[in-house]
Structures are given as C-alpha cells and as structure tokens.
Motif scaffolding. Structure first.
Motif, mmCIF file in Angstrom:
data_model
loop_
_atom_site.group_PDB
_atom_site.id
_atom_site.type_symbol
_atom_site.label_atom_id
_atom_site.label_comp_id
_atom_site.label_asym_id
_atom_site.label_seq_id
_atom_site.Cartn_x
_atom_site.Cartn_y
_atom_site.Cartn_z
ATOM 1 N N VAL A 263 0.925 -1.128 0.047
ATOM 2 C CA VAL A 263 -0.157 0.045 -0.097
ATOM 3 C C VAL A 263 0.824 1.302 -0.120
ATOM 4 O O VAL A 263 2.014 1.249 0.394
ATOM 5 C CB VAL A 263 -0.879 -0.108 1.311
ATOM 6 N N ILE A 264 0.274 2.292 -0.216
ATOM 7 C CA ILE A 264 1.239 3.609 -0.374
ATOM 8 C C ILE A 264 1.260 4.145 0.919
ATOM 9 O O ILE A 264 0.016 4.511 1.387
ATOM 10 C CB ILE A 264 0.713 4.365 -1.547
ATOM 11 N N THR A 265 2.246 4.561 1.712
ATOM 12 C CA THR A 265 2.156 4.892 2.941
ATOM 13 C C THR A 265 2.087 6.479 2.978
ATOM 14 O O THR A 265 2.706 7.191 1.910
ATOM 15 C CB THR A 265 3.240 4.671 3.827
ATOM 16 N N PRO A 266 1.883 7.191 4.218
ATOM 17 C CA PRO A 266 1.746 8.650 3.960
ATOM 18 C C PRO A 266 3.116 9.312 4.138
ATOM 19 O O PRO A 266 4.115 8.630 4.768
ATOM 20 C CB PRO A 266 0.818 9.184 5.178
ATOM 21 N N THR A 267 3.359 10.355 3.541
ATOM 22 C CA THR A 267 4.818 11.150 3.522
ATOM 23 C C THR A 267 4.738 12.311 4.563
ATOM 24 O O THR A 267 3.454 12.910 4.749
ATOM 25 C CB THR A 267 5.430 11.469 2.477
ATOM 26 N N VAL A 268 5.522 12.569 5.129
ATOM 27 C CA VAL A 268 5.847 13.857 5.749
ATOM 28 C C VAL A 268 6.633 14.839 5.062
ATOM 29 O O VAL A 268 7.703 14.608 4.646
ATOM 30 C CB VAL A 268 6.467 13.845 7.501
ATOM 31 N N ALA A 269 6.128 16.149 4.743
ATOM 32 C CA ALA A 269 7.045 17.195 3.947
ATOM 33 C C ALA A 269 8.113 17.604 4.905
ATOM 34 O O ALA A 269 8.178 17.764 6.163
ATOM 35 C CB ALA A 269 6.126 18.411 3.448
ATOM 36 N N ASP A 270 9.254 18.084 4.236
ATOM 37 C CA ASP A 270 10.233 18.921 4.793
ATOM 38 C C ASP A 270 9.711 19.914 5.609
ATOM 39 O O ASP A 270 8.977 20.847 5.260
ATOM 40 C CB ASP A 270 11.314 19.285 3.868
ATOM 41 N N VAL A 275 1.047 15.406 13.204
ATOM 42 C CA VAL A 275 0.449 14.813 14.477
ATOM 43 C C VAL A 275 -0.336 13.561 14.112
ATOM 44 O O VAL A 275 -1.171 13.055 15.076
ATOM 45 C CB VAL A 275 -0.460 15.814 15.328
ATOM 46 N N PHE A 276 -0.413 13.216 12.903
ATOM 47 C CA PHE A 276 -1.282 11.804 12.648
ATOM 48 C C PHE A 276 -2.515 11.647 13.400
ATOM 49 O O PHE A 276 -2.645 10.544 13.894
ATOM 50 C CB PHE A 276 -0.410 10.754 12.776
ATOM 51 N N HIS A 277 -3.470 12.639 13.044
ATOM 52 C CA HIS A 277 -4.818 12.324 13.455
ATOM 53 C C HIS A 277 -5.356 11.127 12.946
ATOM 54 O O HIS A 277 -5.854 10.286 13.517
ATOM 55 C CB HIS A 277 -5.518 13.531 13.235
ATOM 56 N N GLN A 278 -4.901 11.029 11.555
ATOM 57 C CA GLN A 278 -5.199 9.635 10.973
ATOM 58 C C GLN A 278 -3.939 9.260 10.479
ATOM 59 O O GLN A 278 -3.100 9.996 9.818
ATOM 60 C CB GLN A 278 -6.225 9.662 9.741
ATOM 61 N N TYR A 279 -3.856 7.950 10.327
ATOM 62 C CA TYR A 279 -2.632 7.365 9.453
ATOM 63 C C TYR A 279 -3.184 6.910 8.202
ATOM 64 O O TYR A 279 -3.922 5.689 8.109
ATOM 65 C CB TYR A 279 -2.003 6.258 10.277
ATOM 66 N N THR A 280 -3.066 7.527 7.030
ATOM 67 C CA THR A 280 -3.976 7.107 5.855
ATOM 68 C C THR A 280 -3.186 6.733 4.532
ATOM 69 O O THR A 280 -2.093 7.406 4.174
ATOM 70 C CB THR A 280 -4.580 8.188 5.362
ATOM 71 N N VAL A 281 -3.263 5.407 4.341
ATOM 72 C CA VAL A 281 -2.573 4.780 3.240
ATOM 73 C C VAL A 281 -3.382 5.002 1.862
ATOM 74 O O VAL A 281 -4.710 5.142 2.127
ATOM 75 C CB VAL A 281 -2.219 3.202 3.520
#
Ligand code: PLP
Length: 361
Positions: A263-270, A275-281
């Motif tokens: 699955v495609i996992t979420p990225t965090v911008a530079d 704060v990951f209210h949701q972890y959305t793939v």
C-alpha cells in the motif's frame, strides 16, 4: 483476538475529577474554567494570539468566518476532500464554497489550484490540515497576500502540528481546532478558535453570546455557541496529555510506515511536524475490500476519510473536475494509529494489511 478500533478517546481519572470539581462548584455554564482553558490552549501550542472557546469546531468555523466579515456574495476557496463542516460553515454565512483540488503528496489544498480558483468575488481560502499534516501554508499565505484575500485555517485535526517551526493556528485570520472525542484531544464536544487580532477576537466573543459583551446591551445578532465549564475542565486536563499522545501517534506511524507493504504509505513534508490524527494509506486495487477483510479476518477497524468528496454531496453538488480529490476518495484507508495501540496491535495491523495486499484484496 480483541477488536482494534479505528479511534479511541482517552478519558482518565483526572478528567473525571475535573468534571466533578466543576459540578460541585455549582457553576457549570461558561465561566472561569473556559477562560483558563482559552489561555492555556494558546500558551500550550505557542500560538502567540488569543483563543476563544465554543461548543463545537463547526461553530468555531462558522463564527470565525462571520467575525472576518464573510457573507452573502463572497466566495471562499475550500478543499472538497474534507469533512463537510468545512464547506457547511462557509455556506451558513451565505457565502459560496468554491472547491479546489488537493495535492497527492499531503492530501491538502494545492496552492496552484487555489490560485487558479480566485475570482473577483473571492475573499478567502480555508486550507484543511488534513489527517494532522500541515497544509502548504507558506505558499498559500503568499498567494493570499498577493491577491488580497484572507486565510482561514481548518485545524480540526492538527493540534500541535507545525510548518517550519510555526504552529498551525498561527497562520490565518482565524483558525479552528475541533475538540470532538475522536480528535487528538477532546473536551467532549467543543472547538477552540485562535484569532489573529483583537477585532476578530471581540466579534467571536459577541457572536458566541447572543451578540452581548455586556448583559442586555446586544451589539450584533448572535448565537449561543458557548462552551460549558464542564467541557473546558475536561479540555484543560487533556491539554496536559496531548503532547505525549501526539508522540505516541508519531511512533505508531513510524512503525507502520517501516513495515507496511503493498500500500502507499503517507509522507511528511520537509519542515512539517505531522500529528497523525489519521494514518492514511492509499489502496490502489480494492480499498473497500481491504477494509472489509481487515475487519472480518483480522478484527482490525479502519476508516475512509472521506469516500464522497464534498462537491458531490447533495447540498453542494457542483460540476468541477478535481482528479486528485476523486483519486484520494477512492483510495484512502485510515488505519488505527491512536496512542492506546499496543505493539501486538501494531503487528496485527501490519500482518493483516500485508497479507491482504499480497493476496490482491
Ligand atoms: C471534526 C472536523 C470538523 C468539525 O469539528 P466538530 O467539532 O465536529 O464540529 C471540521 N473540519 C474537519 C476537517 C474535521 O475533521
């Protein structure tokens, strides 16, 4: 094998004791607890501005827009890939929500799409820091300044998120944080609005209380959107816990990203603090099938935020082409990431997703 819920509000003895303290005081409507909560919230998140508490996030958004002068004939640019409260609050002022597309990387408003949607009726743009990831505020603020429009923040899901060191809630004319039970912190129901200047703050306080600062000296037409001291007392306790919970969310997210496959996992911008209210793939084959099988075969809950883009909801229903929004609505699947997950829970989520992805579900 216990069910792993997609979200879990955490209420402890301290919250119960705080409610009891207020109940025993005999003063339960808006009072000293609300005033203290407003101050503590602003300080805790380093907002550098005043906060006004209300009875829900949606009320906060509605009153924030009214306080910034938004009304009939105006257009406010909003994402379509969000909870309906974003567009509802705009529509309730009599203004028109104008839907713009998101970016694929962070699920938040695309600055290019915002700029393209500006007309001579546009008075503002309301980015949503979706799932707890800050929207591209540096670029959106720049566009807004160049076009002379306001920025309003929907920070309902992003208590504690920041971009290049600036906390969300410190960018817009106002910003709304929701305190609904499934959010990163709660007051039962409630909302907190940060105001960029004393004029917006004062109007927020008037609209919240029937238009009155002084009893029976009504200055504007207002509502009763006050928060109770009972709710504020819960929120004040949660404020002392939210940083540790956000840390736990980030740790859980890091584990999932390291171990999930297929699955495609979420990225965090530079420069972004998520704060990951949701972890959305993103599930590209059969998202609905994966969600169902996770529940049936692995007893793991999951969520779809949001399966129907707002521009296709009955009250809004407009014919616009938002390809990234449609794609995200079809692919998004939010896995449990909340602070009460055990390492066994995390293992079970990974095992379930990876097995289903491999089997092509
Ligand atoms: C929860 C939420 C709201 C509304 O907040 P309430 O406190 O439920 O009224 C608005 N926008 C977004 C993105 C939300 O997730």
């Amino acid at each position: 094998m216990d069910f792993i819920p997609p979200a879990k509000p955490l209420i402890g003895d301290e919250e119960r004791a705080a409610v009891d303290r207020v109940m025993r005081s005999g003063m339960i409507a808006q009072g000293p607890e609300v005033a203290a909560f407003e101050q503590e919230f602003a300080e805790h998140f380093g907002l550098g501005r005043s906060c006004v508490a209300v009875n829900s996030g949606t009320s906060g958004q509605h009153l924030g827009l009214l306080s910034c002068g938004v009304g009939p004939g105006d257009e406010v640019i909003v994402p379509s890939f969000t909870f309906a409260a974003t567009a509802n609050s705009v529509a309730l002022t009599g203004a028109t929500p104008v839907f713009a597309d998101i970016d694929a990387d962070d699920f938040c408003l695309s600055p290019e799409a915002v700029e393209a949607a500006i007309t001579d009726r546009t008075v503002g743009v309301m980015p949503v820091h979706l799932y707890g990831h800050p929207a591209k505020m540096d670029r959106i603020v720049d566009i807004a300044q160049r076009h002379g429009i306001q920025v309003f923040e929907d920070a309902a899901q992003a208590h504690g998120a920041s971009l290049h060191g600036t906390p969300v809630g410190a960018f817009g004319s106002f910003a709304m944080f929701s305190l609904y039970p499934t959010k990163n912190m709660t007051s039962g129901e409630g909302g907190m609005v940060s105001a960029a200047n004393p004029d917006v703050e004062r109007l927020m306080r008037l609209y919240r209380n029937q238009g009155m600062e002084k009893q029976y000296h009504n200055e504007v037409v207002g509502l009763n959107n006050r928060m109770t001291d009972i709710h504020a007392a819960i929120g004040r306790v949660q404020l002392t816990k939210v940083d540790a919970w956000n840390e736990a969310r980030r740790r859980n997210a890091a584990f999932l990203t390291e171990h999930l496959e297929g699955v495609i996992t979420p990225t965090v911008a530079d420069g972004a603090v998520h704060v990951f209210h949701q972890y959305t793939v993103r599930v590209q084959d059969d998202r609905d099938g994966m969600s169902q099988a996770l529940r049936d075969e692995h007893n793991v809950g999951s969520g779809m935020f949001y399966p129907v883009p707002n521009h296709r909801l009955a009250p809004f229903s407009v014919d616009v082409d938002l390809p990234e929004t449609e794609k995200a609505a079809a692919e998004c699947l939010s896995l449990p990431v909340h602070p009460s997950l055990s390492s066994e829970d995390l293992e079970r989520i990974v095992t379930g997703v990876n097995a289903l992805a491999k089997a092509g579900v």
